[in-house]
Design a protein around this motif. Structure first.
Motif, PDB file in Angstrom:
ATOM      1  N   LYS A   1      46.247  33.109  39.177  1.00  0.00           N
ATOM      2  CA  LYS A   1      45.374  32.151  38.508  1.00  0.00           C
ATOM      3  C   LYS A   1      45.073  30.959  39.415  1.00  0.00           C
ATOM      4  O   LYS A   1      43.939  30.453  39.454  1.00  0.00           O
ATOM      5  CB  LYS A   1      46.008  31.685  37.203  1.00  0.00           C
ATOM      6  CG  LYS A   1      46.034  32.752  36.119  1.00  0.00           C
ATOM      7  CD  LYS A   1      46.697  32.239  34.850  1.00  0.00           C
ATOM      8  CE  LYS A   1      46.718  33.325  33.770  1.00  0.00           C
ATOM      9  NZ  LYS A   1      47.380  32.849  32.526  1.00  0.00           N
ATOM     10  N   LEU A   2      46.090  30.500  40.155  1.00  0.00           N
ATOM     11  CA  LEU A   2      45.886  29.366  41.063  1.00  0.00           C
ATOM     12  C   LEU A   2      44.964  29.750  42.224  1.00  0.00           C
ATOM     13  O   LEU A   2      44.085  28.978  42.616  1.00  0.00           O
ATOM     14  CB  LEU A   2      47.236  28.872  41.604  1.00  0.00           C
ATOM     15  CG  LEU A   2      48.148  28.170  40.592  1.00  0.00           C
ATOM     16  CD1 LEU A   2      49.513  27.906  41.208  1.00  0.00           C
ATOM     17  CD2 LEU A   2      47.521  26.864  40.119  1.00  0.00           C
TER      18      LEU A   2
ATOM     19  N   LEU B   1      56.750  31.064  42.052  1.00  0.00           N
ATOM     20  CA  LEU B   1      56.009  31.180  40.796  1.00  0.00           C
ATOM     21  C   LEU B   1      55.773  32.656  40.484  1.00  0.00           C
ATOM     22  O   LEU B   1      55.686  33.487  41.402  1.00  0.00           O
ATOM     23  CB  LEU B   1      54.651  30.473  40.898  1.00  0.00           C
ATOM     24  CG  LEU B   1      54.653  28.949  41.081  1.00  0.00           C
ATOM     25  CD1 LEU B   1      53.240  28.478  41.406  1.00  0.00           C
ATOM     26  CD2 LEU B   1      55.176  28.266  39.823  1.00  0.00           C
ATOM     27  N   PRO B   2      55.619  33.002  39.211  1.00  0.00           N
ATOM     28  CA  PRO B   2      55.276  34.383  38.866  1.00  0.00           C
ATOM     29  C   PRO B   2      53.937  34.784  39.492  1.00  0.00           C
ATOM     30  O   PRO B   2      53.054  33.945  39.692  1.00  0.00           O
ATOM     31  CB  PRO B   2      55.173  34.348  37.335  1.00  0.00           C
ATOM     32  CG  PRO B   2      55.964  33.154  36.918  1.00  0.00           C
ATOM     33  CD  PRO B   2      55.813  32.156  38.014  1.00  0.00           C
ATOM     34  N   LYS B   3      53.785  36.054  39.782  1.00  0.00           N
ATOM     35  CA  LYS B   3      52.575  36.554  40.429  1.00  0.00           C
ATOM     36  C   LYS B   3      51.319  36.248  39.603  1.00  0.00           C
ATOM     37  O   LYS B   3      50.257  35.947  40.143  1.00  0.00           O
ATOM     38  CB  LYS B   3      52.681  38.062  40.668  1.00  0.00           C
ATOM     39  CG  LYS B   3      53.696  38.449  41.730  1.00  0.00           C
ATOM     40  CD  LYS B   3      53.206  38.072  43.115  1.00  0.00           C
ATOM     41  CE  LYS B   3      54.098  38.650  44.206  1.00  0.00           C
ATOM     42  NZ  LYS B   3      55.412  37.954  44.262  1.00  0.00           N
ATOM     43  N   LYS B   4      51.440  36.316  38.268  1.00  0.00           N
ATOM     44  CA  LYS B   4      50.276  36.042  37.432  1.00  0.00           C
ATOM     45  C   LYS B   4      49.820  34.589  37.568  1.00  0.00           C
ATOM     46  O   LYS B   4      48.619  34.295  37.593  1.00  0.00           O
ATOM     47  CB  LYS B   4      50.590  36.358  35.968  1.00  0.00           C
ATOM     48  CG  LYS B   4      50.652  37.851  35.666  1.00  0.00           C
ATOM     49  CD  LYS B   4      50.834  38.103  34.185  1.00  0.00           C
ATOM     50  CE  LYS B   4      50.827  39.611  33.887  1.00  0.00           C
ATOM     51  NZ  LYS B   4      51.005  39.878  32.438  1.00  0.00           N
ATOM     52  N   VAL B   5      50.790  33.682  37.680  1.00  0.00           N
ATOM     53  CA  VAL B   5      50.468  32.263  37.855  1.00  0.00           C
ATOM     54  C   VAL B   5      49.850  32.044  39.234  1.00  0.00           C
ATOM     55  O   VAL B   5      48.866  31.313  39.379  1.00  0.00           O
ATOM     56  CB  VAL B   5      51.726  31.385  37.679  1.00  0.00           C
ATOM     57  CG1 VAL B   5      51.408  29.918  37.953  1.00  0.00           C
ATOM     58  CG2 VAL B   5      52.288  31.549  36.269  1.00  0.00           C
ATOM     59  N   GLN B   6      50.421  32.686  40.247  1.00  0.00           N
ATOM     60  CA  GLN B   6      49.862  32.576  41.593  1.00  0.00           C
ATOM     61  C   GLN B   6      48.419  33.072  41.614  1.00  0.00           C
ATOM     62  O   GLN B   6      47.541  32.466  42.239  1.00  0.00           O
ATOM     63  CB  GLN B   6      50.704  33.386  42.582  1.00  0.00           C
ATOM     64  CG  GLN B   6      52.074  32.793  42.872  1.00  0.00           C
ATOM     65  CD  GLN B   6      52.857  33.630  43.870  1.00  0.00           C
ATOM     66  OE1 GLN B   6      52.558  34.802  44.095  1.00  0.00           O
ATOM     67  NE2 GLN B   6      53.874  33.013  44.461  1.00  0.00           N
TER      68      GLN B   6
ATOM     69  N   LYS C   1      41.395  29.688  41.331  1.00  0.00           N
ATOM     70  CA  LYS C   1      40.803  28.345  41.256  1.00  0.00           C
ATOM     71  C   LYS C   1      40.202  27.910  42.586  1.00  0.00           C
ATOM     72  O   LYS C   1      39.219  27.159  42.618  1.00  0.00           O
ATOM     73  CB  LYS C   1      41.854  27.323  40.815  1.00  0.00           C
ATOM     74  CG  LYS C   1      42.362  27.508  39.393  1.00  0.00           C
ATOM     75  CD  LYS C   1      41.277  27.259  38.360  1.00  0.00           C
ATOM     76  CE  LYS C   1      41.823  27.336  36.956  1.00  0.00           C
ATOM     77  NZ  LYS C   1      40.746  27.153  35.938  1.00  0.00           N
TER      78      LYS C   1
ATOM     79  N   TYR D   1      45.768  39.619  41.429  1.00  0.00           N
ATOM     80  CA  TYR D   1      47.097  40.018  40.963  1.00  0.00           C
ATOM     81  C   TYR D   1      47.511  41.368  41.557  1.00  0.00           C
ATOM     82  O   TYR D   1      48.643  41.538  42.042  1.00  0.00           O
ATOM     83  CB  TYR D   1      47.102  40.083  39.436  1.00  0.00           C
ATOM     84  CG  TYR D   1      48.434  40.470  38.837  1.00  0.00           C
ATOM     85  CD1 TYR D   1      49.534  39.612  38.927  1.00  0.00           C
ATOM     86  CD2 TYR D   1      48.592  41.692  38.189  1.00  0.00           C
ATOM     87  CE1 TYR D   1      50.757  39.972  38.375  1.00  0.00           C
ATOM     88  CE2 TYR D   1      49.806  42.056  37.646  1.00  0.00           C
ATOM     89  CZ  TYR D   1      50.889  41.202  37.746  1.00  0.00           C
ATOM     90  OH  TYR D   1      52.112  41.556  37.207  1.00  0.00           O
TER      91      TYR D   1
END
Length: 269
Positions: free
Chosen positions: A251-252, A244-249, A255, A265
């Motif tokens: 965000k996860l 996954l892209p670093k930005k998505v990682q 959570k 990030y």
């Protein structure tokens, strides 16, 4: 009746008058290690001039034989004064003794638990993490997914959390925390109440650098509570392994940890 008697976790002066009285009047002493209890009694005789009953019986009762011992018990066993003493600290707290209490409750037998020395509360107060609530996790599993899941719960339950750890696995634990919660403040208490008692404070990485190879002894680890509460057993490591892209990682990870997304990030980069 049965009496559960806490013993000093290091400094012999922490023994209570009630504990000395219970030990001295016992007909039978159930011991996590008979050698340790006999040594304690010898010290009490020499240092405090305490008189003990003659012909006391010492029986080994440890984590490996506790259940089988209890299964063979007859209620008449407790018609004498029976004391259970673990090697150090409070019986039933990461030590045997709990099964004896369950047996007494099931058979309507009288029992008592004396207050005394306890590493959990001592380290919790010494941490300075000013909370009125905390969770005690004892020892994490040694390895595998159950250890990782246990560590996730310890890190992200929303409460100050106390762990016990052996010197053989302390470095491993700090490396795991450094990866899963690198910014979290920890408090480590080494050899509580003993001659070489020492307190350490910082992130896991800072503590690894400070402690170095000086890891011999008994350790209590206090983890400052997370800002958010998560029941998820998914770890940061799991997320980073996904394509996954670093930005998505980031965000996860936010959570499950509550850490600032921008900081996550930058760390991932």
């Amino acid at each position: 009746m049965l009496s559960l008697v806490p013993t000093p976790i290091g400094n012999i002066g922490d023994i209570s008058l009630r504990a000395i009285e219970a030990l001295s009047e016992a007909d039978t002493l159930l011991c996590e290690d008979t050698r340790v209890t006999k040594k304690l009694i010898h010290i009490l005789k020499e240092r405090y001039n305490t008189s003990f009953k003659e012909n006391q019986e010492f029986i080994s009762l440890h984590s490996h034989n506790e259940q089988s011992f209890v299964e063979k018990l007859d209620p008449s066993f407790f018609e004498q004064n029976v004391v259970y003493a673990s090697d150090a600290g409070m019986p039933g707290v990461s030590d045997p003794g709990g099964a004896l209490v369950v047996y007494c409750i099931a058979h309507n037998l009288q029992y008592d638990v004396l207050p005394g020395a306890n590493a959990v509360l001592t380290a919790f107060v010494a941490s300075g993490f000013c909370e009125t609530q905390m969770l005690f996790f004892g020892f994490l599993d040694h390895k595998g997914n159950s250890r990782l899941a246990g560590l996730q719960k310890a890190l992200f339950n929303g409460f100050t959390t106390v762990l016990y750890e052996s010197p053989h696995r302390l470095e491993k634990l700090l490396l795991e925390i450094a990866q899963e919660a690198p910014q979290r403040e920890l408090f480590l208490a080494k050899e509580l109440s003993k001659k070489y008692q020492h307190y350490f404070r910082g992130t896991a990485k800072e503590l690894l650098e400070e402690i170095g190879s000086n890891i011999r002894g008994e350790w209590v680890v206090v983890i400052r509570k997370s800002e958010t509460h998560s029941e998820s057993a998914i770890s940061e490591r799991d997320i980073m392994s996904l394509d996954l892209p670093k930005k998505v990682q980031a965000k996860l990870i936010n959570k499950i940890t509550g850490e600032n997304i921008k900081e996550i990030y930058q760390r991932l980069l």
